[in-house]
Enzyme design. Structure first.
Site, PDB file in Angstrom:
ATOM      1  N   ASP A  48       0.827  -1.210   0.000  1.00  0.00           N
ATOM      2  CA  ASP A  48       0.000   0.000   0.000  1.00  0.00           C
ATOM      3  C   ASP A  48       0.870   1.272   0.000  1.00  0.00           C
ATOM      4  OD1 ASP A  48      -2.111  -1.865   0.418  1.00  0.00           O
ATOM      5  OD2 ASP A  48      -1.891  -1.664   2.589  1.00  0.00           O
ATOM      6  N   GLU A 258     -11.537   0.321  -2.878  1.00  0.00           N
ATOM      7  CA  GLU A 258     -10.674   0.864  -1.819  1.00  0.00           C
ATOM      8  C   GLU A 258      -9.507   1.614  -2.470  1.00  0.00           C
ATOM      9  OE1 GLU A 258      -9.400  -2.604   0.384  1.00  0.00           O
ATOM     10  OE2 GLU A 258      -8.180  -3.358  -1.256  1.00  0.00           O
TER      11      GLU A 258
HETATM   12  O1  FUB Z   1      -3.158  -3.570   3.576  1.00  0.00           O
HETATM   13  C1  FUB Z   1      -4.448  -3.806   4.072  1.00  0.00           C
HETATM   14  C2  FUB Z   1      -5.470  -3.442   3.060  1.00  0.00           C
HETATM   15  O2  FUB Z   1      -5.269  -4.211   1.874  1.00  0.00           O
HETATM   16  C3  FUB Z   1      -5.415  -2.023   2.569  1.00  0.00           C
HETATM   17  O3  FUB Z   1      -5.905  -1.083   3.473  1.00  0.00           O
HETATM   18  C4  FUB Z   1      -6.184  -2.174   1.319  1.00  0.00           C
HETATM   19  O4  FUB Z   1      -6.133  -1.086   0.464  1.00  0.00           O
HETATM   20  C5  FUB Z   1      -5.571  -3.424   0.738  1.00  0.00           C
HETATM   21  O5  FUB Z   1      -4.373  -3.172   0.052  1.00  0.00           O
END
Ligand code: FUB
Length: 363
Positions: A48, A258
């Site tokens: 991320d 997301e």
């Molecule tokens: O790393 C945990 C979660 O997985 C992140 O917050 C999301 O965007 C995904 O990459």
């Protein structure tokens, strides 16, 4: 399909490496034909990536993946991160550094678990780390921590940001100095449980389940002058198709899941995001920070591993995509950060990037 490593000749590669050592950052090409790029670091697992330039150095605020034993499920039970370690490197890619722990979940009074994707911003001598975490009621909130150094250590605010919820904060500071926080994620990110305006603890674990309804949208709020709180009521960010209609819940290749991120190019705002269960990064454009944004296309094809989460950064005249995959571990919850180059076409579009050429990406 051949990756870029094999599509250029060895002498050209040597030239590109020597140019790199003289100044301009260039991507590191992977001799393994399944992958375009090599991992930035291998000492720890990182994911991320939110990349920024502070003090003529690139700082990457990333999740610090660990093996926690959590069984993989649709809510991200396998992502149980407990601290942040900032990565940094010089503008030419030299001196890649993994900094010591900058913030631990044990240091944050309200946070109990799940230090997921963070971001950072700078204002008036202070560096701000924005991060999601679950509170004692298992509800995701957003927190802020401050430092006088970009790599920390960071001192957390004692409470989460008022009225904050869900995950994946990304802070964009516009040319006029106004700062905006973008955030949100469905499924494990809980955004679908906030559709009524307050948290529904019995709400759906996934999308809202009405395929022809408009998809759940990412959120935005202007930040206060001190960068610590929302300065206004949270707004939803519309993502429309080219006919001006909302992207629908059933449109899995285009709907927001997301990882919202904003960059600006030639006066146009680019909102990029992950489509989650279709494993794409997508992008949409608008003429102001709040949108509406019009869907334009794919930014990055699926990587190896379930999640696809990124940031963009201009270094000199060259744009870079920072992303992650699972090359080192082969496990979806133990990821490694990489970066590649991209450009905007004359008409402002971005050609879809492809960074993974294998076929075992969905695990
Ligand atoms: O790393 C945990 C979660 O997985 C992140 O917050 C999301 O965007 C995904 O990459």
């Amino acid at each position: 399909m051949l990756n870029k490593f094999f599509s250029i000749s060895l002498p050209l590669l040597l030239i590109s490496v020597s140019i790199s050592s003289c100044g301009q950052l260039s991507e590191q090409l992977n001799p393994n034909p399944d992958f375009l790029n090599t991992p930035l670091v291998s000492e720890i697992f990182t994911a991320d990536p939110s990349a920024h330039i502070f003090n003529d150095r690139i700082y990457i605020y990333a999740s610090h993946d660990i093996e926690s034993g959590g069984i993989e499920d649709d809510s991200g039970n396998h992502f149980n991160m407990i601290d942040y370690q900032v990565l940094s490197m010089n503008l030419d890619g030299s001196d890649v550094t993994v900094h010591p722990v900058g913030l631990s979940v044990d240091d944050v009074p309200w946070a109990k678990s799940k230090f997921w994707a963070p971001d950072a911003a700078y204002k008036d001598g202070t560096y701000y780390l924005y991060y999601p975490a679950k509170d004692a009621d298992n509800i995701f909130r957003l927190g802020v921590a401050t430092s006088d150094k970009p790599e920390g250590p960071f001192t957390p605010q004692p409470e989460p940001m008022k009225d904050s919820y869900s995950i994946d904060p990304a802070v964009y500071v516009d040319d006029d100095g106004s700062a905006y926080i973008y955030y949100g994620g469905i499924w494990g990110g809980q955004l679908q449980r906030w559709e009524s305006g307050s948290y529904d603890e019995n709400g759906s674990l996934k999308d809202m389940g009405i395929p022809d309804n408009p998809a759940i949208l990412p959120r935005i709020a202007k930040l206060s002058d001190d960068m610590l709180e929302f300065a206004e009521e949270v707004k939803q960010i519309e993502i429309l198709d080219k006919n001006g209609n909302p992207i629908l819940t059933k449109d899995l290749d285009r709907r927001f899941f997301e990882a919202p991120w904003i960059h600006k190019h030639n006066g146009t705002y680019y909102l990029s995001y992950s489509t989650g269960d279709t494993h794409l990064l997508a992008y949409a454009t608008g003429d102001n920070p709040y949108g509406p944004f019009t869907y334009q296309g794919v930014l990055n094809e699926p990587v190896q591993g379930w999640t696809n989460h990124h940031s963009t950064l201009k270094v000199g005249n060259q744009w870079f995509l920072f992303y992650h995959d699972t090359e080192i571990s082969g496990k979806t919850h133990l990821r490694n950060v990489k970066f590649t180059t991209f450009k905007h076409n004359e008409d402002g579009t971005i050609d879809p990037m492809k960074t993974y050429f294998g076929n075992d990406w969905r695990f």
